[in-house]
Write an enzyme that holds these catalytic residues in place. Structure first.
Site, mmCIF file in Angstrom:
data_model
loop_
_atom_site.group_PDB
_atom_site.id
_atom_site.type_symbol
_atom_site.label_atom_id
_atom_site.label_comp_id
_atom_site.label_asym_id
_atom_site.label_seq_id
_atom_site.Cartn_x
_atom_site.Cartn_y
_atom_site.Cartn_z
ATOM 1 N N THR A 173 6.723 23.640 28.088
ATOM 2 C CA THR A 173 7.681 23.450 29.171
ATOM 3 C C THR A 173 8.296 24.805 29.539
ATOM 4 O O THR A 173 8.723 25.000 30.675
ATOM 5 C CB THR A 173 8.804 22.473 28.770
ATOM 6 O OG1 THR A 173 9.205 22.764 27.428
ATOM 7 C CG2 THR A 173 8.345 21.030 28.861
ATOM 8 N N LYS B 67 9.385 26.727 33.180
ATOM 9 C CA LYS B 67 10.655 27.424 33.460
ATOM 10 C C LYS B 67 10.373 28.834 33.976
ATOM 11 O O LYS B 67 11.004 29.309 34.922
ATOM 12 C CB LYS B 67 11.522 27.465 32.203
ATOM 13 C CG LYS B 67 11.956 26.075 31.741
ATOM 14 C CD LYS B 67 12.522 26.062 30.323
ATOM 15 C CE LYS B 67 12.509 24.634 29.770
ATOM 16 N NZ LYS B 67 12.743 24.568 28.318
#
Ligand code: NBG
Length: 896
Positions: A735, A739
């Site tokens: 993840t 970002k």
């Protein structure tokens, strides 16, 4: 700074400035106290206003002690004045400072001001919370319950201010009070209630649920000690306990009235009740009480405010009075101590689970509390228990909460007297399971004897589930005992173990992986038999991250530029960033883009200087790898490349490569020696490289200590290059990769996890791809991988390993990195050597691309433009539509 003094005059708290007379304005709301104006203009604005009236209504004595009345008063103010003036806000801060923090302004510390501000914000959330809860109950809506052992929620104040749209108001109000909002934001302790991606994902999902106005509850554990804090001492990781609660936290609401009892140990007995039904009673060895601690979760610019309900364990009775009366004081207290240890500490992952009794106890503890709570909510709304699955969708975040399948069965059968069939139908319709890893060592199993001694009734239920399930398998695949053994919930080989992923899969109506590749591999590998038998149960939901925290809050410069370029609609619909791609070649945008990036990099460089003493020129390319330290994530591949680059530069100081700063961050599990050694290696390289005059201006290496959500805020927006270099097939999704992408970093990565989709979205031209595919990895490993083969073929690699062996990065100590080298040379389980050459070649392409400023800016812009698909809003919409069948409920704020 002009320092004033606060003094009550005629019942009004008044600021007295040296050499000036106080101006009293009793019973008005509009007053300001100015003792540290930020700007001359502001000074001007507030010059004549020195008086602060405590309340527009006269203060009662018990306001000081009655927290509820303060909350109510503040909440009604909040409701009354959503477009509230700065004055009301400021007034509330001072009121909270005094009434809740019990401090007056003259002596208040920054921590006091932080608390007062946080309470002021919280009050505004609680008004919305009350309204949300009222609506959910009134309309009997279906609620999404996210069950997770981890919620890495990060600092709350900034995010809540953003979501409420109160940032400017708060800044001005605090400014008037002589406080700098940024300084207050900086002192907030983050609740480290998670290890990494999995826990942070849960937090992003709560943010999206509230922002999309979906009724939801997060259920988890209120760990007293979250993930450890990391210091780097002499290049080594040193763990410090995370005392996030030492100053108290303003964000939780203790609910002593919401508590449940959870049983452990003992035995079961069967009996027939008056109606002749066979009943089972669990006679526990001991019980623990779980008390609810609620954290409000505010949606972005909506009135929805959901709850994260965390359970704290307590003793059922503080003292066992029998023991106490018998004179054994210590034994009486012991029970309390043991019970409280249950929610004491978060387990760091990446360590073998064996023997971790407490972890299983934690898992059972929190899911039992959660399910009992859901059943209570049914009762409160007078809904028959048969409708449980219509009212709740429960998501199992990895296998940690999967004992919930058996626990719901127990509650429905033993306590609500439902038939097995009805209970099973409810259970399966309620649960869905997300798998987050294929790594065999991370697949949870629990020793059967351990489980039997701790949760005897649950094991009986698991046996029954298993028997009925295996009967079904036998009916579908007659004579195929191989499939039966593979799919069984109990691993019968050697010491018997309960396979938690199988329990979760069998007890759920949907099972998903977290990126397209991962979901495919899940069906091909660890859950293959299940996927063959129940194909429609399996689906993919690619992870996402919240743009509120990871763009708007942490990269305000970029957010403003996006507003200027596209308008503000991207803020609630991230796919609108797509339009940015049309401007990717626009010279003006590129210049503005670079300016934002420069500023972010300068900020990170300054922070690095402060923390590590390493001077980093912001003009360098910032090449960043931040994530948990793990062999499969291959920080050592990155390190080997740095060493070889360093060698090349030393050999040829005129070598034309882009000046680069390599930044690492991440925690290693305390018991994971190899990961800790990798940190030491990076520190060792930094020590040598940063001091070498030959490379000082062209190469920097930094290990940024204590990587956490808060540090992420400053790191992601400053990255030029995002390192996503795991062995293909090993990283379920990632993840951090999302970002970085949102913030305009380019990715160098393998075809692993969500990298595959990131590359699809960004376009192959805007992604630096290298390395073997998951298929190639599997094939190579199957055919017998020989790391030596790659070593022989690559001189740079040999030299790099040799320098490590010679002690160059360990102050002459030749033994220090031996285990790491042996691991790479004998086996290399994550194919570091096999991918090295391609990685180095790809890094060369990165260097070349960096030289073309315009091209780089274009690629950066396109990466942000195409990142809309990775918003957690998209992911949550998919969960709602394809798994939970939950819908948005609009919350209107009633007039007070
Ligand atoms: C992690 C994966 C990551 C993934 C997060 C969130 C576990 C068990 N899994 O790749 O390693 O991004 O989960 O899904 O922590």
């Amino acid at each position: 700074m002009s320092v004033g003094r606060w003094q009550p005059i005629a019942g009004v708290l008044t600021m007295l400035h040296p050499g000036r007379d106080a101006v009293l304005r009793p019973n008005t709301l509009s007053r300001h106290a100015t003792f540290a104006p930020a700007s001359p203009q502001r000074k001007e604005k507030h010059r004549d206003r020195h008086t602060l009236v405590l309340a527009h209504a006269p203060m009662r004595d018990n306001d000081m002690i009655n927290d509820t009345s303060v909350a109510q008063a503040s909440a009604s103010i909040a409701l009354a004045s959503d477009a509230a003036s700065e004055a009301v806000f400021e007034h509330d801060v001072v009121r909270n400072l005094i009434c809740r923090q019990a401090r007056y302004p003259d002596i208040a510390t920054p921590q006091d001001w932080y608390m007062a501000l946080a309470y002021t914000v919280r009050d505004r959330m609680l008004a919305r919370w009350a309204e949300s809860v009222k609506n959910y109950a009134l309309h009997h809506v279906k609620v999404a319950c996210y069950l997770s052992a981890e919620f890495l929620i990060g600092p709350q104040l900034g995010c809540n201010l953003l979501n409420l749209g109160l940032e400017e108001e708060a800044r001005e109000a605090m400014d008037s009070l002589g406080q700098d909002l940024d300084a207050l934001l900086a002192i907030e302790e983050e609740p480290g209630l998670g290890n990494g991606g999995l826990g942070r994902l849960a937090a992003c999902y709560l943010d999206s649920l509230a922002s999309l106005e979906i009724p939801a509850i997060g259920y988890g554990i209120r760990y007293e000690f979250g993930i450890f804090d990391q210091d780097i001492v002499d290049g080594w990781q040193v763990e410090r306990t995370d005392k996030w609660l030492k100053m108290g936290t303003p964000w939780e609401i203790i609910r002593p009235d919401i508590h449940y009892y959870v049983s452990f140990g003992g035995y079961t007995r069967m009996w027939n009740d008056e109606q002749g039904r066979l009943r089972v009673e669990w006679v526990p060895g001991r019980q623990v009480k779980g008390v609810a601690y609620d954290v409000p979760v505010q949606g972005y610019r909506v009135n929805t405010c959901n709850v994260l309900r965390l359970w704290k364990s307590e003793a059922v009775e503080s003292f066992d009075f029998d023991d106490f009366n018998a004179g054994d004081y210590y034994e009486a207290v012991e029970e309390k101590v043991v019970s409280e240890t249950l929610s004491k500490v978060l387990y760091p992952n990446d360590e073998p689970e064996s023997g971790k009794r407490l972890r299983l106890a934690q898992q059972y503890f929190f899911v039992s509390c959660a399910l009992q709570d859901m059943l209570r909510l049914m009762e409160v709304s007078h809904t028959p228990v048969e409708r449980f699955a219509d009212r709740f969708a429960a998501q199992l975040n990895d296998t940690h909460p999967s004992i919930a399948v058996a626990e719901l069965m127990r509650l429905l059968i033993d306590e609500r007297l439902l038939s097995w069939e009805d209970a099973w139908s409810i259970t399966q319709r309620t649960f869905a399971y997300t798998n987050h890893t294929l790594l065999p060592e991370a697949l949870e199993t629990w020793s059967l004897p351990l489980m039997q001694s701790m949760l005897p009734r649950l094991v009986e239920i698991i046996f029954e589930i298993n028997q009925r399930f295996l009967d079904e398998v036998r009916r579908a695949l007659p004579g195929d005992e191989g499939s039966v053994a593979r799919m069984s919930l109990i691993d019968e080989q050697g010491d018997k173990n309960v396979r938690m992923a199988h329990l979760a899969t069998v007890g759920s109506h949907k099972v998903n992986g977290v990126a397209a590749l991962h979901s495919d591999l899940l069906k091909q590998t660890i859950l293959r038999d299940f996927a063959a038998m129940f194909p429609s149960r399996f689906l993919n939901v690619t992870n996402g991250v919240t743009p509120r925290r990871f763009i708007m809050q942490s990269n305000p410069g970029l957010a403003r530029l996006l507003d200027d370029t596209l308008g503000v609609k991207w803020r609630t619909d991230l796919t609108r960033l797509d339009a940015l791609a049309d401007h990717a070649d626009d010279a003006t945008l590129q210049e503005a883009w670079r300016a934002v990036r420069r500023e972010n990099k300068a900020k990170l460089a300054a922070r690095i200087g402060n923390i590590t003493g390493i001077a980093v020129p912001p003009e360098m390319m910032f090449d960043i790898q931040v994530k948990r330290i793990h062999e499969y994530k291959r920080q050592h591949l990155n390190a080997l490349h740095i060493i070889s680059l360093y060698q090349r530069l030393r050999r040829d100081p005129t070598l034309d490569v882009a000046p680069r700063c390599f930044i690492f961050g991440g925690k290693a599990a305390p018991g994971y020696d190899m990961a800790k050694l990798m940190i030491r290696l990076i520190s060792g390289i930094a020590e040598v490289v940063n001091q070498d005059p030959a490379t000082r201006d062209r190469l920097k290496v930094v290990f940024y200590p204590d990587f956490n959500v808060k540090n992420g805020h400053i790191i992601y927006p400053a990255a030029d290059l995002s390192e996503q270099i795991s062995t293909a097939g090993k990283e379920a999704s990632g993840t951090g990769n999302m970002k970085f992408m949102m913030n305009g970093a380019l990715t160098i990565g393998t075809l692993d996890g969500a990298n595959v989709e990131i590359r699809e979205q960004a376009g192959a031209d805007n992604f630096f791809l290298f390395g073997m595919t998951a298929q190639q990895v599997a094939a190579l490993q199957q055919s017998g991988y020989r790391p030596g083969h790659y070593l022989e073929a690559n001189e740079a690699l040999r030299e790099a390993l040799d320098e490590i062996a010679q002690g160059r990065f360990s102050r002459g100590d030749k033994a220090m990195f031996r285990p790491l080298l042996d691991n790479l040379l004998n086996g290399d389980p994550f194919l570091v050597l096999a991918d090295f050459a391609d990685y180095a070649a790809c890094q060369q392409r990165v260097s070349e691309a960096w030289r073309d400023e315009k091209r780089w800016a274009r690629m950066s812009i396109i990466n942000t433009a195409r990142s809309g698909a990775f918003s957690s809003d998209r992911a949550i919409k998919e969960y709602c539509e394809n798994i939970w069948q939950t819908r948005a409920v609009k919350i209107d704020l009633a007039a007070p």
